[in-house]
Design a protein around this motif. Structure first.
Motif, mmCIF file in Angstrom:
data_model
loop_
_atom_site.group_PDB
_atom_site.id
_atom_site.type_symbol
_atom_site.label_atom_id
_atom_site.label_comp_id
_atom_site.label_asym_id
_atom_site.label_seq_id
_atom_site.Cartn_x
_atom_site.Cartn_y
_atom_site.Cartn_z
ATOM 1 N N ASP A 9 0.824 -1.144 -0.054
ATOM 2 C CA ASP A 9 0.117 -0.087 0.061
ATOM 3 C C ASP A 9 0.895 1.208 -0.098
ATOM 4 O OD1 ASP A 9 -2.711 -1.230 0.140
ATOM 5 O OD2 ASP A 9 -2.215 -1.821 2.103
ATOM 6 N N ARG A 134 -4.352 0.787 -2.238
ATOM 7 C CA ARG A 134 -4.656 1.842 -1.114
ATOM 8 C C ARG A 134 -4.857 1.163 0.118
ATOM 9 N NH1 ARG A 134 -2.944 4.379 -4.885
ATOM 10 N NH2 ARG A 134 -3.282 6.373 -5.476
ATOM 11 N N ASP A 135 -5.712 -0.059 -0.142
ATOM 12 C CA ASP A 135 -6.238 -0.691 1.143
ATOM 13 C C ASP A 135 -5.965 -2.240 0.938
ATOM 14 O OD1 ASP A 135 -7.884 -1.505 -1.078
ATOM 15 O OD2 ASP A 135 -9.850 -1.104 0.179
ATOM 16 N N ASP A 188 -7.653 10.256 -0.718
ATOM 17 C CA ASP A 188 -7.223 8.788 -0.412
ATOM 18 C C ASP A 188 -7.237 8.688 1.133
ATOM 19 O OD1 ASP A 188 -7.271 8.335 -2.920
ATOM 20 O OD2 ASP A 188 -5.122 8.150 -3.189
ATOM 21 N N LEU A 196 -7.090 5.469 2.855
ATOM 22 C CA LEU A 196 -5.437 4.864 2.855
ATOM 23 C C LEU A 196 -4.897 5.043 4.157
ATOM 24 C CD1 LEU A 196 -2.663 4.311 1.590
ATOM 25 C CD2 LEU A 196 -2.657 6.805 1.061
#
Length: 231
Positions: A9, A134-135, A188, A196
């Protein structure tokens, strides 16, 4: 040798995809670019007038989701797998700055994330996968054996992105890219759905002062140690 799941990430333009692909190639793992999936949905929304500078029709996007089919294809002579949107190769189209401007708002929509996370989790059922996004370490693969969080200064990221786009022949400016990166960072990290954030057990790599070879070797050593059970 046992296989593990590697989740990477981090912020945009920190080299997540580059190091993820390098790790996958070296270890013989499957590489999945989750960001490409969100970019492909964004491209669909742009092509169908769902999102633009002055418009974002969220109900229409939700209604269209069943019509959006995504696949990755990899041919032996290709350097990496390419993403297909409803049967069409859109790998190059999704990488421009216009798509970058809209991908973060698209990614905030809960139904979009549910659809793509379910697909991403299917990719990792048999281990031996490297996925970036991002996750990934917090939502998609919370039980991943190795979680890496990539970071770098916004200025350094903008300089890298500028070079990438200019090399492609795009007409862009540094300030335009820096603004886009900072806006994406804000969206984000503040969105309600899967924002994020660094997973509690993730190892952070700040590559502001690293070249591609350096960051690869740092990540590879982490992977080797985790596979061998040393960390």
């Amino acid at each position: 040798m046992k296989k593990i799941t590697i989740a990477i990430d981090g912020y945009s333009s920190t080299g997540k995809s580059t190091v993820a692909k390098q790790l996958a190639d070296h270890l013989g793992y499957v590489y999945v670019d989750s960001g490409a999936m969100y970019r492909a949905v964004t491209l669909y929304a742009m092509q169908h007038g769902i999102i633009s500078k002055d418009k974002f029709d969220i109900p229409e996007l939700k209604e269209a989701l069943p019509s959006i089919q995504l696949k990755f294809k990899k041919e032996p002579h290709w350097e990496k797998a390419r993403i297909y949107l409803n049967g069409n190769d859109v790998e190059d189209e999704i990488r421009n700055l216009e798509v970058s401007k809209f991908v973060s708002p698209i990614a905030t929509i809960h139904e979009v994330r549910v659809k793509l996370v379910a697909q991403q989790q299917q990719f990792g059922l048999e281990k031996g996968v490297v996925m970036d996004g991002r996750d990934i370490g917090t939502v998609v693969f919370p039980e991943a054996e190795l979680k890496i969080f990539m970071n770098a200064s916004s200025v350094e990221r903008a300089q890298r992105r500028l070079k990438e786009l200019l090399d492609r022949g795009d007409s862009v400016t540094f300030n335009e890219i820096l603004k886009n990166i900072e806006e994406r960072d804000f969206i984000d990290t503040t969105r309600e759905d899967s924002p994020l954030r660094k997973a509690d057990d993730a190892i952070e790599i700040d590559n502001s002062e690293m070249n591609l070879e350096d960051q690869f070797h740092v990540a590879l050593q982490l992977a080797k140690d985790r596979i061998a059970g040393r960390i």
